[in-house]
Write an enzyme that holds these catalytic residues in place. Structure first.
Site, PDB file in Angstrom:
ATOM      1  N   CYS A   1       1.193  -0.891   0.562  1.00 20.91           N
ATOM      2  CA  CYS A   1      -0.674   0.411   0.267  1.00 20.91           C
ATOM      3  C   CYS A   1       0.840   0.986  -0.173  1.00 20.91           C
ATOM      4  O   CYS A   1       0.158   2.481   0.338  1.00 20.91           O
ATOM      5  CB  CYS A   1      -0.991  -0.122   1.326  1.00 20.91           C
ATOM      6  SG  CYS A   1      -2.340  -1.464   1.383  1.00 20.91           S
TER       7      CYS A   1
ATOM      8  N   ARG B   1      -4.717   7.245  -2.377  1.00 14.58           N
ATOM      9  CA  ARG B   1      -5.515   5.615  -2.859  1.00 14.58           C
ATOM     10  C   ARG B   1      -5.742   4.820  -1.421  1.00 14.58           C
ATOM     11  O   ARG B   1      -6.598   4.759  -1.348  1.00 14.58           O
ATOM     12  CB  ARG B   1      -4.273   4.686  -3.371  1.00 14.58           C
ATOM     13  CG  ARG B   1      -4.804   3.178  -3.553  1.00 14.58           C
ATOM     14  CD  ARG B   1      -3.979   2.325  -4.218  1.00 14.58           C
ATOM     15  NE  ARG B   1      -4.405   0.920  -4.293  1.00 14.58           N
ATOM     16  CZ  ARG B   1      -3.467   0.471  -3.106  1.00 14.58           C
ATOM     17  NH1 ARG B   1      -2.571   0.914  -2.183  1.00 14.58           N
ATOM     18  NH2 ARG B   1      -3.858  -1.049  -2.899  1.00 14.58           N
TER      19      ARG B   1
END
Length: 303
Positions: free
Chosen positions: A173, A214
């Site tokens: 991530c 995101r």
């Protein structure tokens, strides 16, 4: 990555690519043979990752790409062995990508001269988590920040009534994977250093910023359950029984991963205007997929 054996195999693969790049500078045919072996090892690496991405990670996009990477790696090795010398560039790029990515993936915390040196992955994950927290709170949300399963302060705790929802910022991530791809490609091509640095200056900040958007989007979407839609269908599609995971599957596995592909195409378009030598790699990939030769420099007017 799934575990220690996978990490070891990854280093063996990258070490073989690096050895091939060094050998190629002295003996082209020796470099060709070593890099061909590296591509075979790379195929084995992707093969052992298929269960992780398809059954554990439950990502259709990453799962399909991992499956496709096995024959693609073997085909690249076969083409290189049979004289497609432009694939030396892609081979060097894989070596450079690994050198950028693997230290974060595999190096643990250690003690040196009485001082504790933190694991690179932990530093990166906590940094991205802290910046994500800033964006989340800027939008008016206030999840609690807690230590996650890996022992880092990288996890957001949300409450849905009495139900705890924990969303962690893991290495995947952080945007590191995409940054490593562009860093490797730019490092591998034969271009002036100034243009290479400009290419990196375009790619790295854009990727990092988009990744923060995101992680913020996913954390809020899951924490507030904004995509609790088509529950039975989504759970069936991803082989899960936890209804609280539906928002995660939709926000991350579907929306974010699809947009990530679009973003990478856009970043590539911007970077090749500074480093058009990257088109050699893209032309090789297109040749492997279609069997046709391309002249992208001419088609994009970059001659």
């Amino acid at each position: 990555m799934p575990g220690l054996l996978s990490d070891i195999l990854a280093w063996v693969v990258i070490g073989t690519f690096v050895a091939g790049a060094v050998a190629n500078g002295r003996d082209r045919e020796l470099g060709r043979r070593v890099m061909t072996a590296a591509w075979v090892l790379f195929a084995l690496f992707w093969l052992q990752l298929i269960p992780h991405f398809t059954l554990v990670h439950k990502s259709y996009i990453e799962g399909l790409l991992t499956i496709a990477a096995v024959p693609a790696s073997l085909y690249a090795g076969w083409l290189l062995y049979n004289g497609r010398d432009t694939l030396f560039v892609l081979s060097r790029a894989v070596a450079a990508m690994g050198v950028v990515y693997l230290p974060f993936e595999t190096i643990p915390a250690f003690t040196l001269l009485g001082a504790t040196v933190p694991a690179p992955r932990g530093v990166l994950m906590e940094t991205v988590a802290a910046q994500t927290r800033f964006l989340i709170e800027s939008l008016g949300y206030t999840p609690q920040m807690i230590v996650g399963d890996q022992g880092y302060l990288n996890t957001f705790l949300w409450m849905q009534g009495s139900h705890r929802l924990e969303i962690s910022v893991v290495l995947a991530c952080t945007g590191l994977g995409s940054i490593a791809i562009f860093a490797g490609l730019i490092a591998a091509v034969d271009a002036p250093m100034g243009r290479k640095l400009r290419g990196l200056a375009i790619a790295v900040p854009i990727i990092y910023a988009l990744n923060l958007l995101r992680t913020t989007f996913i954390a809020i979407s899951v924490g507030k359950q904004y995509f609790h839609l088509f529950v039975d269908e989504v759970l069936f599609l991803f082989g899960s029984s936890d209804p609280y995971m539906v928002s995660f599957f939709i926000s991350d596995r579907i929306i974010s991963q699809a947009l990530a592909v679009v973003a990478l195409v856009g970043v590539t378009y911007l970077v090749v205007h500074e480093v058009p030598e990257l088109l050699t790699v893209i032309e090789d990939v297109l040749y492997m997929v279609t069997g046709d030769e391309y002249d992208l420099r001419n088609e994009l007017g970059l001659d």
